[in-house]
Design a protein around this motif. Structure first.
Motif, PDB file in Angstrom:
ATOM      1  N   LEU A   1      -8.394   7.892  -6.232  1.00 39.58           N
ATOM      2  CA  LEU A   1      -7.306   7.680  -5.286  1.00 39.58           C
ATOM      3  C   LEU A   1      -6.826   6.234  -5.313  1.00 39.58           C
ATOM      4  N   VAL A   2      -7.762   5.289  -5.329  1.00 35.78           N
ATOM      5  CA  VAL A   2      -7.379   3.877  -5.283  1.00 35.78           C
ATOM      6  C   VAL A   2      -6.538   3.492  -6.495  1.00 35.78           C
ATOM      7  N   PHE A   3      -6.875   4.023  -7.672  1.00 38.98           N
ATOM      8  CA  PHE A   3      -6.173   3.612  -8.883  1.00 38.98           C
ATOM      9  C   PHE A   3      -4.990   4.508  -9.257  1.00 38.98           C
ATOM     10  N   LEU A   4      -5.038   5.775  -8.885  1.00 38.43           N
ATOM     11  CA  LEU A   4      -4.033   6.704  -9.403  1.00 38.43           C
ATOM     12  C   LEU A   4      -3.161   7.354  -8.339  1.00 38.43           C
ATOM     13  N   ASP A   5      -3.472   7.163  -7.081  1.00 34.84           N
ATOM     14  CA  ASP A   5      -2.704   7.806  -6.020  1.00 34.84           C
ATOM     15  C   ASP A   5      -1.803   6.781  -5.328  1.00 34.84           C
TER      16      ASP A   5
ATOM     17  N   LEU B   1      -1.685   1.826   0.977  1.00 30.92           N
ATOM     18  CA  LEU B   1      -2.412   1.547   2.214  1.00 30.92           C
ATOM     19  C   LEU B   1      -2.928   0.113   2.274  1.00 30.92           C
ATOM     20  N   TYR B   2      -3.217  -0.484   1.115  1.00 35.26           N
ATOM     21  CA  TYR B   2      -3.921  -1.763   1.097  1.00 35.26           C
ATOM     22  C   TYR B   2      -2.952  -2.913   0.843  1.00 35.26           C
ATOM     23  N   ALA B   3      -2.912  -3.843   1.798  1.00 31.91           N
ATOM     24  CA  ALA B   3      -2.058  -5.026   1.641  1.00 31.91           C
ATOM     25  C   ALA B   3      -2.497  -5.858   0.438  1.00 31.91           C
ATOM     26  N   ASP B   4      -3.810  -5.938   0.219  1.00 31.60           N
ATOM     27  CA  ASP B   4      -4.358  -6.631  -0.955  1.00 31.60           C
ATOM     28  C   ASP B   4      -5.051  -5.583  -1.812  1.00 31.60           C
TER      29      ASP B   4
END
Length: 316
Positions: free
Chosen positions: A182-186, A192-195
């Motif tokens: 999810l973090v890399f491909l969604d 969701l993440y500012a950084d």
């Protein structure tokens, strides 16, 4: 969405869990290349170096081993390093405790020899962890398996981290979400993440640590292989050889319902090698108020659904 099935042989061939002549050697070489002579007070007198970082003989001298022995170790030609030598190399490289343990894990794996990948049994949420998740009603919580598959989440955890996905996803093993994927491909998770880069590097460093402890895990190798193929950013971060188990990391999230919220994602390891990630905020902060708002929105939606599903009473 979990990105692991059907790709068991990819991890080694795509720069995944097996790196070049040896995983220990690859890790040592990567760390040596980032350690400058100035970092250890080594005088170079302006000489030009063909490659960045320390030379092999310089690191060997710092660790108190012969240059020829260290060269064999880095090239994967020696698999008998003692714990004392590994600790000396860790000190010379300035490794922290997590990285030192990783070096020992890699050395132990090399000493055993590569016996091939194996498919581990499917992970399941234990009764004890499920009860813990049920008790965590006031904070977002997610339970992750060894490979960051989502094994369970409470209502707030789902609403905070993955409201765009079906709430019952973790209940069905073939379509469980995977947090690394999810973090890399969604795109929704990335937004969701500012950084985002800090979050992504945290995910990769944790996968490195797990891969050191479980070098024969075919599902983990498959996940790493798929992410390497599908995300150039993942491949570059994986090549950095950063190692860090999940602990407590602050993040600012830009949630579509409650806006900006700053929280700490606290990871708690269970006895069965699962991780409970709890997101908490500072008391009295605007972020605490935002999470309270999210809980209220969930409660209102639950009440609305209950009203819609209530049986219609006949008029008297």
């Amino acid at each position: 969405m979990n990105g692991v099935d059907g790709m068991d042989g990819i991890g080694g061939g795509m720069g995944g869990m097996n790196d070049g002549p040896g995983r220990l050697g690859a890790f040592l070489q990567a760390r040596r290349s980032r350690l400058r002579p100035d970092d250890i007070g080594l005088k170079t007198y302006g000489e030009r170096r063909r490659v960045p970082g320390l030379r092999r003989e310089e690191l060997a001298l710092l660790a108190g081993v012969s240059a020829s022995y260290y060269t064999r170790l880095e090239q994967g030609q020696s698999h008998n390093a003692s714990p004392e030598i590994l600790d000396a190399l860790a000190r010379a490289l300035g490794l922290d405790e997590s990285e030192r343990r990783h070096v020992h894990d890699l050395a132990a794996s090399g000493a055993r020899g590569h016996k091939g990948l194996r498919r581990p049994p499917e992970e399941h949420l234990s009764d004890a962890t499920r009860h813990l998740l049920d008790a965590l009603t006031d904070v977002p919580a997610v339970v992750l398996g060894r490979r960051t598959d989502v094994l369970g989440w409470n209502a707030l955890g789902h609403a905070l981290f993955a409201a765009h996905l079906p709430a019952d996803g973790p209940d069905h093993a073939p379509r469980r979400p995977n947090m690394a994927t999810l973090v890399f491909l969604d795109p929704d998770t990335r937004a969701l993440y500012a950084d985002w880069e800090t979050k992504a590097r945290t995910v990769v460093a944790n996968l490195r640590e797990v891969a050191g402890r479980h070098p024969d895990d075919a599902r983990l190798a498959s996940l790493i292989g798929e992410l390497t193929m599908r995300s150039a950013e993942f491949g570059a971060m994986w090549a950095d050889h950063q190692v860090r188990p999940c602990d407590a990391t602050p993040h600012t999230m830009d949630h579509p319902l409650i806006g900006a919220v700053t929280l700490t994602q606290q990871a708690l390891r269970t006895a069965d090698d699962q991780t409970v990630v709890v997101a908490h905020t500072a008391p009295g902060s605007a972020s605490r108020a935002a999470l309270t708002l999210l809980a209220d929105l969930l409660a209102d939606r639950a009440d609305l659904l209950a009203d819609r599903n209530a049986p219609v009473r006949p008029k008297s």
